[in-house]
Write an enzyme that holds these catalytic residues in place. Sequence first.
Site, PDB file in Angstrom:
ATOM      1  N   HIS A  37      57.630  48.138  79.757  1.00  0.00           N
ATOM      2  CA  HIS A  37      56.335  47.847  80.377  1.00  0.00           C
ATOM      3  C   HIS A  37      56.235  46.368  80.760  1.00  0.00           C
ATOM      4  O   HIS A  37      55.751  46.023  81.846  1.00  0.00           O
ATOM      5  CB  HIS A  37      55.194  48.161  79.405  1.00  0.00           C
ATOM      6  CG  HIS A  37      55.043  49.612  79.061  1.00  0.00           C
ATOM      7  ND1 HIS A  37      55.275  50.102  77.798  1.00  0.00           N
ATOM      8  CD2 HIS A  37      54.671  50.679  79.813  1.00  0.00           C
ATOM      9  CE1 HIS A  37      55.043  51.398  77.779  1.00  0.00           C
ATOM     10  NE2 HIS A  37      54.684  51.783  78.994  1.00  0.00           N
ATOM     11  N   GLN A 153      57.474  61.074  88.699  1.00  0.00           N
ATOM     12  CA  GLN A 153      56.129  60.504  88.796  1.00  0.00           C
ATOM     13  C   GLN A 153      56.059  59.470  89.905  1.00  0.00           C
ATOM     14  O   GLN A 153      55.103  59.442  90.698  1.00  0.00           O
ATOM     15  CB  GLN A 153      55.734  59.876  87.466  1.00  0.00           C
ATOM     16  CG  GLN A 153      54.418  59.114  87.498  1.00  0.00           C
ATOM     17  CD  GLN A 153      54.071  58.529  86.155  1.00  0.00           C
ATOM     18  OE1 GLN A 153      53.524  59.207  85.296  1.00  0.00           O
ATOM     19  NE2 GLN A 153      54.404  57.259  85.940  1.00  0.00           N
ATOM     20  N   SER A 185      60.956  53.945  75.779  1.00  0.00           N
ATOM     21  CA  SER A 185      59.837  54.862  75.943  1.00  0.00           C
ATOM     22  C   SER A 185      58.896  54.684  74.769  1.00  0.00           C
ATOM     23  O   SER A 185      59.340  54.427  73.639  1.00  0.00           O
ATOM     24  CB  SER A 185      60.331  56.311  75.992  1.00  0.00           C
ATOM     25  OG  SER A 185      59.258  57.228  75.869  1.00  0.00           O
ATOM     26  N   ARG A 187      57.476  56.969  73.335  1.00  0.00           N
ATOM     27  CA  ARG A 187      57.734  58.076  72.418  1.00  0.00           C
ATOM     28  C   ARG A 187      58.909  57.800  71.477  1.00  0.00           C
ATOM     29  O   ARG A 187      59.086  58.521  70.491  1.00  0.00           O
ATOM     30  CB  ARG A 187      58.001  59.368  73.202  1.00  0.00           C
ATOM     31  CG  ARG A 187      56.743  59.972  73.817  1.00  0.00           C
ATOM     32  CD  ARG A 187      57.045  61.315  74.460  1.00  0.00           C
ATOM     33  NE  ARG A 187      55.841  62.058  74.769  1.00  0.00           N
ATOM     34  CZ  ARG A 187      55.151  61.934  75.897  1.00  0.00           C
ATOM     35  NH1 ARG A 187      55.582  61.094  76.817  1.00  0.00           N
ATOM     36  NH2 ARG A 187      54.057  62.650  76.100  1.00  0.00           N
TER      37      ARG A 187
END
Length: 292
Positions: A37, A153, A185, A187
Amino acid sequence: MRTIATVAEMQRFADAERRAGRTIALVPTMGALHDGHLSLVRDARRRADSVVVSIFVNPIQFNSPSDFEKYPRDDARDALLLEREGVGALFLPAAEEVYPAGFQTRVEVTEISKPLCGAHRPGHFAGVTTVVAKLFLAVKPHLAVFGAKDYQQLQVVRQMVRDLNFDIEIVAGETVRELDGLAMSSRNVRLSELDRERARAVPRGIERVRQAAAAGEGDPARLGAEFASEIEGAGARVEYAELRHPETLAEVPRLEGRALFAVAVWVGDVRLIDNAIIERAAPARRAAGGDR
């Protein structure tokens, strides 16, 4: 850094930035920020005068309520990271602000949403495009930066922007990987130590496919089998592993040149996605006068 919780305040901030002649870049996230990010934030800073990062765990893009509940959240930590990166504004709305009582509209991109994750997560991309459209209208950015790890996406958002005439440039940020090759990620933090070891098979499997293609293999089934062998050998499960056109995501009947290889893998109860552009080696030409 300014933290903004309402659409109205976000729009006022954006209008003021635009009146001052400053360009705005948006980095949409669901929080639980990592270096992937932050690489998008740094890219945004290089491209625009004012960077807005949104954090919103979007309930309508989750297929499983338990997956939504388990999604990692740490807004205070995320805000500190963003302030250190020089972000101008953090847009941090509540679910009731994004989807107020009586909300009944959705934005849906059809064909390009159907394969890959769309085939296994019905309604997911309609949730993504609905919230991204709302973020665009709230933040009013000149450009938005999305990570290429979420390749489908990215292409779905690009299609929406073209179809609805959003005056926004969509920028793709490169996938950032851990030292062991696993794509970063949010996750990943849910992986146990054993499952983290199993997850390393994903980049290894992609590399096997890349090498097979570079050696001349062009059969999608055989390339998929190369990947599955690596994943299953590690005790994980392949959801899909497919060759697709890099832009349209249409099926590729045979690898000729370059194509997208996209995968989704279950490691325990954690679903991981990854992808790579792979290229098949051109057949060697026989010398003139050689064997026929």
